[in-house]
Each structure stands twice: as C-alpha cells, then as structure tokens.
Design an enzyme around this catalytic site. Structure first.
Site, PDB file in Angstrom:
ATOM      1  N   HIS A 260       0.831  -1.202   0.000  1.00  0.00           N
ATOM      2  CA  HIS A 260       0.000   0.000   0.000  1.00  0.00           C
ATOM      3  C   HIS A 260       0.861   1.246   0.000  1.00  0.00           C
ATOM      4  CE1 HIS A 260      -2.571   3.247   1.482  1.00  0.00           C
ATOM      5  NE2 HIS A 260      -3.624   2.505   1.159  1.00  0.00           N
ATOM      6  N   CYS A 261       1.989   1.196   0.687  1.00  0.00           N
ATOM      7  CA  CYS A 261       2.735   2.421   0.988  1.00  0.00           C
ATOM      8  C   CYS A 261       3.278   3.129  -0.245  1.00  0.00           C
ATOM      9  CB  CYS A 261       3.874   2.113   1.947  1.00  0.00           C
ATOM     10  SG  CYS A 261       3.304   1.575   3.576  1.00  0.00           S
ATOM     11  N   LEU A 262       4.093   2.435  -1.054  1.00  0.00           N
ATOM     12  CA  LEU A 262       4.816   3.144  -2.104  1.00  0.00           C
ATOM     13  C   LEU A 262       4.021   3.349  -3.394  1.00  0.00           C
ATOM     14  CD1 LEU A 262       8.475   1.931  -1.632  1.00  0.00           C
ATOM     15  CD2 LEU A 262       7.212   3.756  -0.519  1.00  0.00           C
ATOM     16  N   ASP A 265       0.462   5.602  -1.521  1.00  0.00           N
ATOM     17  CA  ASP A 265       0.485   6.725  -0.578  1.00  0.00           C
ATOM     18  C   ASP A 265       0.998   8.031  -1.175  1.00  0.00           C
ATOM     19  OD1 ASP A 265      -0.483   4.865   1.120  1.00  0.00           O
ATOM     20  OD2 ASP A 265       1.213   4.857   2.500  1.00  0.00           O
ATOM     21  N   PRO A 266       2.120   8.039  -1.925  1.00  0.00           N
ATOM     22  CA  PRO A 266       2.569   9.317  -2.489  1.00  0.00           C
ATOM     23  C   PRO A 266       1.541   9.953  -3.421  1.00  0.00           C
ATOM     24  CG  PRO A 266       4.345   7.716  -2.546  1.00  0.00           C
ATOM     25  CD  PRO A 266       3.098   6.967  -2.173  1.00  0.00           C
TER      26      PRO A 266
END
Length: 420
Positions: A260-262, A265-266
């Site tokens: 999910h993060c990279l 999220d950005p």
C-alpha cells in the site's frame, strides 16, 4: 476499576496488531471485521496476519479481553475507537469510502468524552474535514464534546526488529484535549509517542515518509536502467556509496514497488496538492513513472538475455521466484510480480511461480505453481528472482539454473547470473 473499552475497526495487518497490543495493555477490545470469514477465523484463534501468531490471538481470546464482531452493534459504550481500514486509489483518486463507512457506522455509538482515532493513511485534512463532520452528524455531538485525532500507522509487515511496540508512534488531535487522549491511549501500547501540532501534520508525516522512499527508490531504479546501458555495475557503485558515514542513505533497485505504501500513498499527496493548489507534485509524478515501468524493464532485460542465447520469450519456460512485494511475507498487494508475470504470459512464455508464502488465491495471473527444486530450476530456460524470501536456497538457484536474472542482487555470482 472497570477496564476501558476499545473498538478497533478493521482487523487487517494494521488493526489486528493494534487490537492485540491494546489487550496486552489491559483494554477490553472488540475488533470490528466485516469480512465474515475473517471474523470467524479470529474467533477460532486462527490468525491470518503473519506478524500475529495464532497463539497470541488465542491467548487474547482466552483472557476474555478480545472478541471479533461483524457488526457495529458491538461498538456501544467504547472509550476509544481506532479506525484502521483500507484507503486504496480508484483511477488515481483516493478512495475514502471505507473511512466514510466506518465513521458513519461508528457515529451513533460516539458519546461525550469518547475518543476516535483515525489510523488509515490519507491526505492532509481528512480527519478534520471528513471524519469529524460524519461523526458529528451521526452522534449529535460536536467535536470537543468527544475527542478526535490522527495517528499514522507505521507497521512494517515481516519486520522482526521494528514492531508496533518499539517504533515511535506519531500522535495528534484536533485540540489539546484530543491530543492528550490519543497520547494516553498509544502511550500504553508503544514505547514512545511523538506528539505533533495537529492532525494535518500527522497526516503529512506518513505521506512524507513514504514519498521519501518512493522517490529515492525511483532514483536508483532509473540509475540501474542507465547503468545497464552504460556497462556500469550499479550495485558496486551503491556498495561503495554506502560506505560514506554521512549524507547518504542506501536504497537499492528492484523490479518495482508494491504494497500500500509506495505505489499508493505518495499519490494521495500528489492528488491533494493538485486539487487544492492546482499544481503538479513533479517529484511524485516522476517517481510514479519510473517505478511503474520497472516490471517492463525487467521483462526487456530478460528478452535480451534470451535473445543472446538464440531463444525467444515465446515458448520459453520462465520461473519467477517470489510473488510477494517484500521478503518473508504473504503480502502481494500491488506487487510488481503481477505485471512481470502478465507481460511474460502475454508474450507467450510458460510462467512458473515459486512462492511458499503467497497462496494461489492471492495472485491474479494464471501461472503454474511449483516448489523450488533442482527439477524446477533445470527445466527452466530462465529464472527471475523478484522477491528474495529467506526460505529460498539461492545456492541451489545458482547451481541448477540455466540463466538467472537477479533483481535483488542475492544469487551467488556466476557466468549465467546477471543482476538488474
């Protein structure tokens, strides 16, 4: 003294660890999980989250301080509620429907003095502009009569060194009283809390952390592409640069980014900047472009390697090692392995996947599944290491593979081994 009641909405890789930590801290915890199969597994003491052993879950159930439920009817009378639900992108736009639904369902149970904490990753302004009004409408109370705050999750699945407990927890509130309550809750769960001035700063903190990684991974990914064309060993350069004790932080190339993060999220931050300010967040857009195309570069490198051996991708048997987006986990969300596999299938290759952590149902591309063995390796025209699980015998890979494209620089060197 009566145990304080805590409701954790969402019992996934973020919510379940929070629920278990709250049980250990002495809270009476209800985990709201709308997926009936998951909720049933939880009540049977069967954990589907690798960071939470089934034994830990069973102990929490036996203590009488934890139960899982599929209904918000069991949320009544809570002192603290933590919202840990997914926040995906839909056509490049943040999908906050899970947050909206959770807040709306929780709202009738909000009482004067209770505290609601949002943990889901989101853009700055969500807590105060979206969650607060939903809770006010559904409860008939005003923010201030109940407490509201934001604390971004920092869970790193599979990381045995930095856990929920020993990773500093950023906390915030819409006012001083709310900050105090959010801090009170998490101070009992973690070793250290980090209060920040407001919810928007806390929301931005999470996006800053992941955008920093996203941009720097894109940098070394693009360097890897150029270095290959220039005939330069990018891995040797990274190793040398990593000896500098200041002013440098090590990032390494790979087949793309996942989780999910990279990948996601950005883009929350980029979308918010574009929507609110009317300008592009150029670093994020560039990083997205580079990282999204790394699977294409991997396949291109493989094609060149096979061509040099007078083989075509079409009709070749390609073994992919690792389908998860990160080592030693079953997490295949947004994994770059999906695109690598699909591209190879579209080009006519027979694709065989080896991953003891990721089950067939967690991977969308129809590929053959085998275990890592001499026979599996010897039957392949090429082997591609995409995710370097510790369980993989890389000496075996080096010894019995005809050709290896190692995207993680882990396979022992040899004439038939090339690195991304």
């Amino acid at each position: 003294m009566t145990e304080q009641r805590t409701v954790v909405i969402g019992q996934g890789y973020v919510g379940l660890p929070v629920a278990m930590a709250a049980v250990r801290a002495g809270y009476d915890v209800t985990g709201i999980e709308l997926d009936e199969l998951r909720a049933k597994a939880l009540m049977a003491g069967d954990s589907y989250i690798e960071d939470i052993p089934s034994e830990t879950l069973a102990e929490a159930l036996a203590s009488g301080r934890y139960r899982a439920s599929t209904t918000f009817d069991d949320a009544g009378g809570f002192d603290f509620a933590v919202i840990s639900v997914p926040t995906p992108l839909a056509d490049g736009v943040p999908d906050l429907s899970y947050i909206e639904s959770a807040a709306a369902s929780l709202a009738p149970h909000v009482t004067a003095g209770s505290t609601v904490i949002l943990e889901s990753t989101t853009y700055p302004g969500t807590t105060e502009e979206l969650v607060g009004p939903i809770l006010e409408r559904g409860s008939g109370l005003s923010v201030g009569e109940f407490h509201l705050g934001y604390s971004p999750e920092r869970i790193d699945p599979g990381n045995a060194t930095y856990t929920l407990e020993n990773t500093p927890k950023v906390v915030s509130g819409v006012d001083d009283a709310s900050l105090a309550k959010v801090d009170e809750f998490f101070s009992k769960l973690v070793d250290r809390t980090v209060p920040v001035p407001g919810c928007m700063e806390a929301e931005l903190t999470k996006l800053l952390e992941n955008t920093f990684r996203h941009v720097n991974i894109a940098l070394v990914n693009e360097l890897a592409m150029f270095a290959a064309d220039l005939g330069v060993d990018v891995w040797a350069a990274i190793d040398a640069a990593s000896t500098k004790p200041f002013g440098y932080m090590r990032f390494t190339p790979g087949p793309g980014v996942g989780g999910h993060c990279l990948p996601i999220d950005p883009s929350f931050l980029s979308w918010r900047v574009k929507r609110s300010l009317g300008v592009d967040f150029r670093f994020v857009e560039l990083a997205n472009d580079v990282n999204e195309h790394m699977p294409d570069f991997v396949v291109r490198r493989l094609m060149l390697a096979l061509n040099a051996q007078q083989r075509a991708v079409s009709g070749s048997r390609i073994v992919l090692l690792g389908l998860a987006y990160k080592p030693n986990t079953s997490d295949a969300r947004e994994t770059p392995s999906t695109r690598v596999a699909q591209l190879l299938v579209d080009l006519g290759a027979t694709v065989v996947a080896v991953d003891p952590h990721v089950g067939p149902d967690a991977f969308d591309v129809p590929v053959e599944r085998e275990v890592l063995s001499e026979a599996t390796l010897a039957s392949a025209d090429a082997v591609v290491l995409l995710c370097d699980h510790d369980v993989f015998d890389l000496e075996l890979v080096a010894e019995h593979s005809r050709h290896v494209l190692d995207c993680r620089h882990r396979v022992p060197a040899g004439e038939h081994v090339e690195y991304l």
